[in-house]
Design an enzyme around this catalytic site. Structure first.
Site, mmCIF file in Angstrom:
data_model
loop_
_atom_site.group_PDB
_atom_site.id
_atom_site.type_symbol
_atom_site.label_atom_id
_atom_site.label_comp_id
_atom_site.label_asym_id
_atom_site.label_seq_id
_atom_site.Cartn_x
_atom_site.Cartn_y
_atom_site.Cartn_z
ATOM 1 C CG HIS A 1 29.907 -21.162 -52.509
ATOM 2 N ND1 HIS A 1 30.696 -22.166 -52.940
ATOM 3 C CD2 HIS A 1 29.525 -20.223 -53.446
ATOM 4 C CE1 HIS A 1 31.044 -21.811 -54.076
ATOM 5 N NE2 HIS A 1 30.541 -20.768 -54.541
ATOM 6 C CG HIS B 1 32.526 -20.037 -63.063
ATOM 7 N ND1 HIS B 1 31.436 -20.479 -63.657
ATOM 8 C CD2 HIS B 1 32.116 -19.084 -62.281
ATOM 9 C CE1 HIS B 1 30.314 -20.126 -63.091
ATOM 10 N NE2 HIS B 1 30.745 -19.339 -62.138
ATOM 11 C CG HIS C 1 31.905 -23.925 -60.751
ATOM 12 N ND1 HIS C 1 32.046 -23.993 -59.542
ATOM 13 C CD2 HIS C 1 31.257 -22.590 -60.963
ATOM 14 C CE1 HIS C 1 31.700 -22.907 -58.643
ATOM 15 N NE2 HIS C 1 31.102 -22.117 -59.709
ATOM 16 N NE ARG D 1 28.320 -14.110 -56.175
ATOM 17 C CZ ARG D 1 28.290 -14.363 -54.900
ATOM 18 N NH1 ARG D 1 28.954 -14.016 -53.927
ATOM 19 N NH2 ARG D 1 27.054 -15.460 -54.606
ATOM 20 C CE1 TYR E 1 30.113 -11.455 -51.985
ATOM 21 C CE2 TYR E 1 32.474 -10.921 -52.499
ATOM 22 C CZ TYR E 1 31.115 -11.502 -52.700
ATOM 23 O OH TYR E 1 30.935 -11.914 -54.361
ATOM 24 C CG ASP F 1 26.505 -18.841 -61.922
ATOM 25 O OD1 ASP F 1 25.887 -18.716 -61.060
ATOM 26 O OD2 ASP F 1 27.565 -19.176 -61.969
ATOM 27 C CD GLU G 1 27.480 -15.526 -61.350
ATOM 28 O OE1 GLU G 1 26.834 -16.053 -60.428
ATOM 29 O OE2 GLU G 1 28.286 -16.526 -61.874
ATOM 30 C CD GLU H 1 30.837 -15.815 -60.477
ATOM 31 O OE1 GLU H 1 30.190 -15.676 -59.450
ATOM 32 O OE2 GLU H 1 30.664 -16.765 -61.257
ATOM 33 C CG ASP I 1 25.293 -17.147 -57.171
ATOM 34 O OD1 ASP I 1 24.891 -17.525 -58.180
ATOM 35 O OD2 ASP I 1 26.439 -17.181 -56.922
ATOM 36 C CG HIS J 1 34.666 -14.248 -55.667
ATOM 37 N ND1 HIS J 1 34.439 -13.996 -56.622
ATOM 38 C CD2 HIS J 1 33.969 -13.736 -54.613
ATOM 39 C CE1 HIS J 1 33.228 -12.931 -56.593
ATOM 40 N NE2 HIS J 1 33.211 -12.819 -55.429
ATOM 41 C CG ASP K 1 13.128 -46.270 -49.027
ATOM 42 O OD1 ASP K 1 13.060 -45.434 -48.539
ATOM 43 O OD2 ASP K 1 12.195 -47.294 -49.128
HETATM 44 N N1 GLY Z 1 26.689 -20.053 -58.438
HETATM 45 C C1 GLY Z 1 28.280 -20.283 -58.219
HETATM 46 C C2 GLY Z 1 28.905 -19.266 -58.844
HETATM 47 O O1 GLY Z 1 28.594 -18.097 -59.077
HETATM 48 O O2 GLY Z 1 30.086 -19.514 -59.180
HETATM 49 MN MN MN Z 2 29.195 -18.033 -61.026
HETATM 50 MN MN MN Z 3 26.566 -17.691 -59.282
#
Ligand code: GLY
Ligand code: MN
Ligand code: MN
Length: 454
Positions: free
Chosen positions: A254, A366, A373, A420, A400, A282, A422, A396, A271, A362, A51
């Site tokens: 991720h 975005h 996103h 990375r 890797y 982000d 960003e 970003e 991140d 990637h 619950d």
């Molecule tokens: N934090 C997810 C991305 O950078 O898209």
């Molecule tokens: Mn991002």
């Molecule tokens: Mn991010």
């Protein structure tokens, strides 16, 4: 103190005003057209276990048009007979339930404080919604959120398809509201941007706090706690689960386990972003846990940073959405060619998915807004759209070199490095504004701050 580390976080911007939300409703009503009904269902609550529920987050569309943050709510906007009429279905007051889950605003309170014409008990929704449906031709409704609403809409469409032949009225078409709504949400107003600037400032302070309090051997979750503690301390919450990965864990895009110690000599990739009145930041930063980049870490870090700066430079009105990605790829591929990590012989070949794509797999950007996103078409008619003033996107790029990779041989000197960087970027009338500019990212800045608590 989980303070702003020199950043002024004291002026929390107001949420969007009732007037602004009303004008958003007028815009979407016009876009849906005459004889339309728009339905927006708030997210259902989600069970965590038994619950216990997950903390509730309203749907971004509900926040955008109404600002209503509680569950069990359905918003309707009817555009009929040349007039717009809005109804919000919500739970009425109920002292017994309020004793357990908090005081409700009730129907009168909702009508006074929110941009709606009428608040109606959710218990009457099926009857009232059916009347609204019978008065329209085009129903803009996204199925799949609440079966009760889907059933009412389905039934109305089915029954009307039989009677419409004779009466000429009633709902005839089920339309997807998302393309219309996302075009509105893609362009941020000044009030939305103020919230996003604040969200970016809190996230920057949180990253700085983690840098300052870092030391070799710390657990990833300890850095996560510092970051998220700073979010909460400043009246926000995470906008997506924080990624804190040391060493090889930084090469998992991720990674959210955040449960390992970070060894001396390793890079850590964080991140993490927060949200204020629903508006997300982000940010990703990568830095050495012991405060000093090794020679090989520094080479790759500088390459990612150069590619990120090139991508940010491509952020201006009239450039295509792909321009920042292409700029980042060019810099990165040339650097990897020079290091002998990818093969050419031409830059184009080095930029291919088989070469650069092995280490940078990637996209660079975005949209960012009420969702991390965020909504908005990237390539209408299969052509990347042009950047315009008021759009916010992330930049970003990353590299890797997972030591765990079984598909490729990675030179020992690069193995276990994941990087990375960003930032969040607003397209302005003649260029861009980096909303996350307060968060340090040069090697010099980072080495001067890691482990140096203020
Ligand atoms: N934090 C997810 C991305 O950078 O898209
Ligand atoms: Mn991002
Ligand atoms: Mn991010």
């Amino acid at each position: 103190m989980l303070d702003g580390h020199g950043l002024d976080l004291s002026n929390i911007p107001d949420p969007s005003s009732v007037e602004e939300r009303s004008s958003r409703q007028a815009n979407i009503g016009q876009l849906c057209g005459e004889d339309s009904l728009l339905i927006i269902v708030n997210n259902p609550e989600a069970t965590r276990s038994a619950d216990v529920e997950y903390p509730y987050r309203a749907s971004s569309d509900m926040l955008y048009f109404v600002g209503w943050e509680r569950p069990d709510a359905v918003y309707c906007l009817a555009n009929t007979s040349g007039e717009l009429n809005s109804i919000l279905f919500i739970p009425p007051r109920d002292v017994l339930k309020e004793t357990w889950t908090g005081i409700r605003l009730g129907l009168d309170g909702a009508e006074k404080q929110f941009p709606i014409d009428r608040a109606v008990s959710i218990d009457e929704m099926s009857t009232v919604l059916r009347t609204l449906l019978d008065d329209c031709t085009n129903v803009f409704h996204q199925r799949g959120l609440l079966s009760e609403v889907d059933d009412i809409v389905d039934k109305a469409l089915l029954e009307t398809s039989r009677t419409r032949q004779r009466t000429g009225s009633g709902p005839a078409n089920l339309c997807d509201p998302r393309p219309l709504v996302s075009e509105l949400r893609l362009f941020k107003s000044e009030s939305e941007l103020e919230l996003m600037r604040h969200s970016c400032k809190i996230a920057s302070a949180a990253h700085i706090k983690a840098m300052r309090n870092a030391s070799a051997g710390m657990a990833e979750f300890q850095l996560q706690a510092i970051i998220e503690g700073c979010f909460v301390y400043n009246g926000s919450q995470w906008s997506y689960p924080s990624i804190v990965g040391g060493g090889d864990n930084a090469t998992i895009l991720h990674y959210v386990e955040n449960d390992s110690p970070i060894s001396d000599g390793d890079l850590v990739l964080i991140d993490a972003g927060c949200e204020i009145s629903g508006y997300a930041s982000d940010i990703t930063r990568t830095w050495p846990i012991n405060g000093k980049f090794t020679k090989h870490q520094a080479i790759l870090y500088q390459l990612v940073l150069d590619s990120q700066i090139a991508a940010i430079s491509a952020c201006k009105p009239g450039e295509s959405f792909d321009a920042p990605h292409n700029a980042a790829k060019e810099v990165m591929a040339q650097g990897l060619l020079d290091l002998g990590i990818v093969e050419g012989p031409t830059l184009n070949e080095a930029m291919s998915p088989e070469q650069l794509g092995t280490y940078f797999m990637h996209r660079t950007s975005h949209w960012l807004g009420l969702d991390v996103h965020d909504v908005g078409v990237y390539a209408p008619d299969d052509e990347p759209r042009l950047l315009q003033q008021g759009m916010v996107l992330t930049i970003e790029p990353g590299l890797y070199f997972g030591a765990w990779r079984t598909d490729i041989e990675i030179d020992e000197k690069w193995a276990g490095i994941g990087i990375r960087i960003e930032d969040d970027v607003l397209i302005t009338i003649d260029g861009h504004e980096v909303l996350t500019q307060d968060c340090p990212k040069t090697i010099l800045e980072l080495e001067g701050i890691i482990g140096v608590s203020s």
